[in-house]
Each structure stands twice: as structure tokens, then as C-alpha cells.
Design a protein around this motif. Structure first.
Motif, PDB file in Angstrom:
ATOM      1  N   GLU A 150      -2.081  17.568 -23.322  1.00  0.00           N
ATOM      2  CA  GLU A 150      -1.001  16.596 -23.482  1.00  0.00           C
ATOM      3  C   GLU A 150      -0.061  16.647 -22.280  1.00  0.00           C
ATOM      4  O   GLU A 150       0.449  15.624 -21.825  1.00  0.00           O
ATOM      5  CB  GLU A 150      -0.245  16.909 -24.778  1.00  0.00           C
ATOM      6  CG  GLU A 150       1.073  16.168 -24.952  1.00  0.00           C
ATOM      7  CD  GLU A 150       0.896  14.685 -25.217  1.00  0.00           C
ATOM      8  OE1 GLU A 150       1.893  13.951 -25.112  1.00  0.00           O
ATOM      9  OE2 GLU A 150      -0.245  14.262 -25.517  1.00  0.00           O
ATOM     10  N   LYS A 151       0.147  17.846 -21.731  1.00  0.00           N
ATOM     11  CA  LYS A 151       1.027  17.999 -20.574  1.00  0.00           C
ATOM     12  C   LYS A 151       0.500  17.224 -19.369  1.00  0.00           C
ATOM     13  O   LYS A 151       1.281  16.660 -18.591  1.00  0.00           O
ATOM     14  CB  LYS A 151       1.183  19.471 -20.228  1.00  0.00           C
ATOM     15  CG  LYS A 151       2.137  19.740 -19.063  1.00  0.00           C
ATOM     16  CD  LYS A 151       2.280  21.229 -18.799  1.00  0.00           C
ATOM     17  CE  LYS A 151       3.271  21.503 -17.661  1.00  0.00           C
ATOM     18  NZ  LYS A 151       2.819  20.907 -16.389  1.00  0.00           N
ATOM     19  N   ASP A 152      -0.821  17.180 -19.206  1.00  0.00           N
ATOM     20  CA  ASP A 152      -1.401  16.428 -18.083  1.00  0.00           C
ATOM     21  C   ASP A 152      -1.001  14.961 -18.148  1.00  0.00           C
ATOM     22  O   ASP A 152      -0.678  14.339 -17.135  1.00  0.00           O
ATOM     23  CB  ASP A 152      -2.929  16.544 -18.093  1.00  0.00           C
ATOM     24  CG  ASP A 152      -3.410  17.920 -17.675  1.00  0.00           C
ATOM     25  OD1 ASP A 152      -2.598  18.688 -17.132  1.00  0.00           O
ATOM     26  OD2 ASP A 152      -4.600  18.224 -17.897  1.00  0.00           O
ATOM     27  N   VAL A 153      -1.057  14.392 -19.345  1.00  0.00           N
ATOM     28  CA  VAL A 153      -0.699  12.977 -19.513  1.00  0.00           C
ATOM     29  C   VAL A 153       0.794  12.790 -19.252  1.00  0.00           C
ATOM     30  O   VAL A 153       1.207  11.866 -18.540  1.00  0.00           O
ATOM     31  CB  VAL A 153      -1.060  12.473 -20.923  1.00  0.00           C
ATOM     32  CG1 VAL A 153      -0.700  10.992 -21.074  1.00  0.00           C
ATOM     33  CG2 VAL A 153      -2.538  12.684 -21.207  1.00  0.00           C
ATOM     34  N   SER A 154       1.613  13.667 -19.820  1.00  0.00           N
ATOM     35  CA  SER A 154       3.064  13.561 -19.635  1.00  0.00           C
ATOM     36  C   SER A 154       3.441  13.704 -18.168  1.00  0.00           C
ATOM     37  O   SER A 154       4.302  12.970 -17.662  1.00  0.00           O
ATOM     38  CB  SER A 154       3.776  14.634 -20.464  1.00  0.00           C
ATOM     39  OG  SER A 154       3.524  14.457 -21.842  1.00  0.00           O
ATOM     40  N   ASP A 155       2.783  14.637 -17.466  1.00  0.00           N
ATOM     41  CA  ASP A 155       3.069  14.823 -16.040  1.00  0.00           C
ATOM     42  C   ASP A 155       2.690  13.583 -15.242  1.00  0.00           C
ATOM     43  O   ASP A 155       3.415  13.168 -14.324  1.00  0.00           O
ATOM     44  CB  ASP A 155       2.308  16.037 -15.504  1.00  0.00           C
ATOM     45  CG  ASP A 155       2.891  17.358 -15.987  1.00  0.00           C
ATOM     46  OD1 ASP A 155       4.010  17.336 -16.548  1.00  0.00           O
ATOM     47  OD2 ASP A 155       2.229  18.403 -15.819  1.00  0.00           O
ATOM     48  N   PHE A 156       1.548  12.987 -15.578  1.00  0.00           N
ATOM     49  CA  PHE A 156       1.100  11.781 -14.873  1.00  0.00           C
ATOM     50  C   PHE A 156       2.103  10.645 -15.077  1.00  0.00           C
ATOM     51  O   PHE A 156       2.520   9.979 -14.122  1.00  0.00           O
ATOM     52  CB  PHE A 156      -0.279  11.363 -15.379  1.00  0.00           C
ATOM     53  CG  PHE A 156      -0.735  10.034 -14.852  1.00  0.00           C
ATOM     54  CD1 PHE A 156      -1.158   9.889 -13.543  1.00  0.00           C
ATOM     55  CD2 PHE A 156      -0.735   8.917 -15.678  1.00  0.00           C
ATOM     56  CE1 PHE A 156      -1.571   8.649 -13.047  1.00  0.00           C
ATOM     57  CE2 PHE A 156      -1.146   7.677 -15.200  1.00  0.00           C
ATOM     58  CZ  PHE A 156      -1.564   7.550 -13.880  1.00  0.00           C
ATOM     59  N   SER A 158       5.269  10.872 -15.957  1.00  0.00           N
ATOM     60  CA  SER A 158       6.550  11.212 -15.323  1.00  0.00           C
ATOM     61  C   SER A 158       6.506  10.943 -13.825  1.00  0.00           C
ATOM     62  O   SER A 158       7.456  10.411 -13.243  1.00  0.00           O
ATOM     63  CB  SER A 158       6.890  12.678 -15.580  1.00  0.00           C
ATOM     64  OG  SER A 158       7.078  12.922 -16.963  1.00  0.00           O
ATOM     65  N   ARG A 159       5.390  11.314 -13.184  1.00  0.00           N
ATOM     66  CA  ARG A 159       5.275  11.129 -11.741  1.00  0.00           C
ATOM     67  C   ARG A 159       5.271   9.652 -11.364  1.00  0.00           C
ATOM     68  O   ARG A 159       5.928   9.235 -10.414  1.00  0.00           O
ATOM     69  CB  ARG A 159       4.000  11.805 -11.230  1.00  0.00           C
ATOM     70  CG  ARG A 159       3.798  11.648  -9.744  1.00  0.00           C
ATOM     71  CD  ARG A 159       2.682  12.531  -9.256  1.00  0.00           C
ATOM     72  NE  ARG A 159       1.391  12.159  -9.776  1.00  0.00           N
ATOM     73  CZ  ARG A 159       0.640  11.167  -9.293  1.00  0.00           C
ATOM     74  NH1 ARG A 159       1.095  10.428  -8.292  1.00  0.00           N
ATOM     75  NH2 ARG A 159      -0.541  10.900  -9.802  1.00  0.00           N
ATOM     76  N   VAL A 160       4.541   8.847 -12.138  1.00  0.00           N
ATOM     77  CA  VAL A 160       4.467   7.410 -11.848  1.00  0.00           C
ATOM     78  C   VAL A 160       5.849   6.775 -11.911  1.00  0.00           C
ATOM     79  O   VAL A 160       6.247   6.022 -11.017  1.00  0.00           O
ATOM     80  CB  VAL A 160       3.503   6.709 -12.831  1.00  0.00           C
ATOM     81  CG1 VAL A 160       3.663   5.192 -12.745  1.00  0.00           C
ATOM     82  CG2 VAL A 160       2.066   7.099 -12.542  1.00  0.00           C
ATOM     83  N   PHE A 161       6.597   7.088 -12.949  1.00  0.00           N
ATOM     84  CA  PHE A 161       7.893   6.427 -13.124  1.00  0.00           C
ATOM     85  C   PHE A 161       8.988   7.068 -12.277  1.00  0.00           C
ATOM     86  O   PHE A 161       9.967   6.399 -11.935  1.00  0.00           O
ATOM     87  CB  PHE A 161       8.271   6.395 -14.602  1.00  0.00           C
ATOM     88  CG  PHE A 161       7.460   5.400 -15.378  1.00  0.00           C
ATOM     89  CD1 PHE A 161       7.747   4.047 -15.303  1.00  0.00           C
ATOM     90  CD2 PHE A 161       6.377   5.799 -16.145  1.00  0.00           C
ATOM     91  CE1 PHE A 161       6.983   3.113 -15.986  1.00  0.00           C
ATOM     92  CE2 PHE A 161       5.608   4.876 -16.837  1.00  0.00           C
ATOM     93  CZ  PHE A 161       5.906   3.531 -16.750  1.00  0.00           C
TER      94      PHE A 161
END
Length: 467
Positions: A150-156, A158-161
Motif C-alpha cells: 500500500e505504501k508503494d501506491v501512496s508514495d507514487f 504523493s510524488r505525482v501531486f
């Protein structure tokens, strides 16, 4: 750092890594890959350490739109790898690691291999282990998932926005944005997203379709193309309607080539998707909800964009999509001399598009219903309905209708309208709104011209350039 002996455990690890890298290269060509974490067991530690080194060199931690020069970034990775020999990454394997890290930090991250697939239309992540993509109209599950946790998705997300000065929080759990290649992204996080952070990416063709490509693929006929060019050159106001992913934006992109080069064009969108160019084109982008919140900055809506465009002396206004109160402002703009303007709207048919436009305009102001209908009748000339066949990449023009008020019919056209009514083709949408079919599909699914456009009193559009 020296390489471990080929005959020891280090040599076995290197052989395993080489095999995985070769498998990764082979998989990327057919749409699936081995994840970097499968190649580098310490992947999370590697990314953390390299990012820390990157930031410590004075780079802004939120600046993800651009990275170092390749040589400088490679030297940074070399230095960090030398400081962490337990990773077991030999100098000969650094180039592959650099490629993965550049994707992770400055590119599409775990999605990089899929974003380059020919014919990719959508990537949809329901949760970290449930990811789908649509390629050439066909949906398929991505296995294994690009994300491990789940952290991988959240990190992705967060980085995009972060690259756009925004973030998703408990107070703002939903956002719209774009990726570096112009693809559109919508993301949601818990508690709004019940099963974990999720997102959907809509990828756009970097090159607009040509009119001839549309004819060749059966999107519409040569006869329709000739009329479409005449409507554009004649400065008719058009609404492109259809369902989600039906090709509305793509069609407007293509029609853009028909606009006279000398026209001043103002394009207003939430996320930049259109690629229409004249000699004088100005793009206006609304700021998304939550952008710079707390910094005292104002959120700019599509409605604000339309109002501002009127002060920028446009010949034509193109609104990427009408979905809210900006409908009223656009209708008023179309009634004040900005002929040849276009927009898109979600609707199941051309008739439904007019009804929805009416509903959106009513939301904006407490104008009488008759006044709204008058605005629509005088502002909108043609509605084109686009459809997509489920499970395929096949899209087609389904119908095109002319919109008018019965009092706008002059004596010369009244007889034609009477014949159309007697043939059962006249559509009485509202007391002040009528529609006649210009094109519909026959029983064989062929787009057929039903009527020619009728000259309307009060819709004397500005003359085409050079007329």
C-alpha cells in the motif's frame, strides 16, 4: 567497489540478477515486467539512500519534474552504491539501476514499463495488488502488480501531486492532476478509498489523429468529413457529447486542424489534454481543488477561465469539458460573438446532451427555464454524439443534430422544417428547443446524412476568413 568472485555466493547473486534483468527486458516488450524490487532485494533501502543523497546536494525534494543530467545522476548512484557494498551492485550493473531509479524519481515510477506500451489507453489501480490496464480497447490485469505494498501506491500518488504543488490529505482525499507526458490522473486515498489508495490514469495519444485516419478507420464517412469542415469553416458552435472514454477529446483534437490558422483560439481545461494550435493559441488551465490550500491562494475554476477568456479577445473558445456551472458562462459567451466555439459534455445521446447542458446552466443561476432554453437555442448550433463499443478500441460518430428555436426559422426554411416534422424526424426537446437530425446511423450501422443544416435567423455566424 570490486566485484565478488564469480565462483562464490556473490557470483550466484550476480547471475540471478543478470537473468532477472534479461527477463525484465524481454517482458517489457510484451507489456509485463519484473519489478525492480524483484531484482534488488534492498530496493526500498536503495531508493531511500539515493533520494537522501539527491536532496542533500541541494535539490528541492518536491522537484520531480526534472532530474539531474544523466552523468551527474550516475555519479551520485555510484557513490551511494560504493558506500553500501552489502547491496552487491557491481559497477557493471549500475546503468540498469540508474535507469530504474530515474524512472522511480523523475518518471512514472513502478508504472514506467507499462506507460510506454503501444496502444495504452488507461491504467487503473484499485489497490496495490489489483491493477488493470486497457490496451487497444481491451482490459487486462497486470500481474504481478507493479506495486508491492500500500505504501508503494501512496508514495507514487504523493510524488505525482507534489510535483504540482498539491497533496492528498484527510481533509482533501481526492485530487485530479497530470503526469509529465500530459496523461490525466485521478487519485483517492483512505478514508474515501475504502480498500486503500487508488487511482486511474488516462493516457492520450501524443499525436492527434488526422481526419483521413478517422475516415480510414470508419469513425465517419467522407461525406461527414466534408460537412464537418464546412461547419468549422462556417463558425458553427458545436458540442461533442458521449460517454466516458468515447473519444470526445480526441475528436476535438483532430477537428482542430480545420480551424483557420489566423483565428485567435483560447483553450480552457482542468488538465491540459488538447493539442490544438493556430498562429494565435492561448491555453488556460484551472487550478485543482486543494492546490496551494492554506497559502491564501485562490482556486481557479473552469468558470473563472471562461469569464477571463472573454477579456482576452478570442475568436473561438474551446472548453475541454462542461461539467458544472461554467455551462451558463459558456452559453453567454457563445451569444456574444465568439462563433465557432466548441466544448465536450458527458451524455448518452445528442438530445440528452442538450438536456444536461440545460440542467448545468440552471445550477449556475436562478434564471427562468425559458431564458436558459433561449440561451441554448441561440448558442448551440450542432451536437455530435460519439460512441465507443465496449471491450474494443472502436469508436464512431453515432449522430449529429442541429439545435434551434422554432421562432428562428425564416420563411424560406419553414417548408423544409415542415417536411422533416412530417417525416417524424423533428425532435421537440423543450418548449423552446427543437432538434433535427443531420446524420444518424442506419440499420446496418452506417452513418447516413438525413438533412442539410438549415439557415437560422439570429444565427448569422461571422463569415469564414477570406469570405
Amino acid at each position: 567497489m570490486s566485484e565478488p568472485p564469480a565462483g562464490g555466493s556473490g557470483g550466484s547473486e550476480q547471475r540471478r540478477r543478470r537473468e532477472l534483468l534479461q527477463q525484465s527486458t524481454r517482458s517489457e516488450s510484451n507489456g509485463g515486467i519484473v519489478r525492480p524490487a524483484d531484482i534488488y532485494p534492498q530496493w526500498e533501502e536503495i531508493t531511500d539512500q539515493v533520494m537522501s543523497a539527491y536532496v542533500s546536494q541541494g535539490r528541492a525534494s518536491g522537484d520531480f519534474n526534472s532530474g539531474m543530467e544523466d552523468s551527474a545522476f550516475h555519479r551520485l548512484v555510484d557513490r551511494v552504491c560504493d558506500q553500501n557494498p552489502h547491496w552487491g551492485v557491481p559497477p557493471s550493473g549500475r546503468s540498469d539501476l540508474v535507469r530504474y531509479l530515474r524512472d522511480e524519481f523523475f518518471g512514472f515510477g513502478p508504472l514506467a514499463p507499462w506507460m510506454g506500451i503501444d496502444g495504452l489507453e488507461e491504467i487503473m489501480c484499485n489497490r496495490f495488488d489489483t491493477v488493470f490496464m486497457i490496451v487497444h480497447g481491451k482490459k487486462q490485469r497486470i500481474e504481478p502488480s507493479p506495486f508491492r505494498t500500500e505504501k508503494d501506491v501512496s508514495d507514487f500518488i504523493s510524488r505525482v501531486f507534489a510535483a504540482q504543488g498539491r497533496e492528498l490529505t484527510l481533509a482533501n482525499p481526492m485530487e485530479d492532476g497530470h503526469l509529465s507526458d500530459g496523461s490525466r490522473i485521478h487519485a483517492e486515498i483512505p478514508p474515501m478509498a475504502v480498500n486503500g489508495a487508488c487511482f486511474a490514469i488516462r493516457k492520450f495519444n501524443p499525436r492527434p489523429f488526422t481526419m483521413q485516419e478517422y475516415v480510414d478507420t470508419g469513425m465517419f464517412t467522407e461525406e461527414f468529413l466534408a460537412d464537418l469542415e464546412a461547419w468549422t469553416q462556417g463558425n458553427q458552435n458545436m458540442v461533442i457529447s458521449g460517454g466516458t472514454a468515447s473519444g470526445k477529446t480526441t475528436l476535438i483534437n483532430a477537428i482542430g486542424c480545420l480551424i483557420p490558422r489566423e483565428d485567435r483560439l483560447i483553450v480552457i481545461e482542468n488538465t491540459k489534454e488538447l493539442q490544438i494550435e493556430t498562429d494565435d493559441t492561448l491555453y488556460i488551465q484551472a487550478t485543482m481543488r486543494g492546490a496551494h490550500e492554506g497559502a491564501g491562494e485562490r482556486t481557479i475554476t473552469i468558470r473563472d477561465g471562461v469569464r477571463g477568456a472573454l477579456r482576452l479577445t478570442p475568436d473561438r473558445i474551446i472548453v475541454g469539458e462542461v461539467r458544472s456551472r461554467e455551462a451558463l458562462d459558456l452559453l453567454q459567451a457563445l451569444n456574444t460573438g465568439h462563433d465557432g466555439s466548441w466544448t465536450t459534455i458527458h451524455a448518452n445521446s445528442a438530445v440528452d446532451a442538450i438536456s444536461r447542458l440545460e440542467s448545468l446552466a440552471i445550477m449556475a443561476d436562478e434564471l427562468p427555464l425559458d431564458a436558459i432554453q433561449d440561451l441554448i437555442a441561440r448558442a448551440v448550433d450542432i451536437v455530435i454524439q460519439v460512441g465507443r463499443f465496449r471491450g474494443t478500441a472502436y469508436r464512431k460518430i453515432l449522430e449529429a443534430w442541429q439545435v434551434f428555436h422554432p421562432h428562428q426559422i425564416d420563411a424560406a426554411s419553414r417548408e423544409r422544417v415542415t417536411r422533416i416534422k412530417e417525416a417524424g424526424q423533428l425532435q421537440h426537446v423543450r418548449s423552446r428547443l427543437y432538434m433535427i437530425p443531420l446524420y444518424t446511423m442506419d440499420d446496418a450501422g452506417v452513418l447516413v446524412r438525413r438533412n442539410e443544416i438549415i439557415p437560422i435567423v439570429g444565427k448569422r455566424r461571422r463569415a469564414p476568413a477570406g469570405a
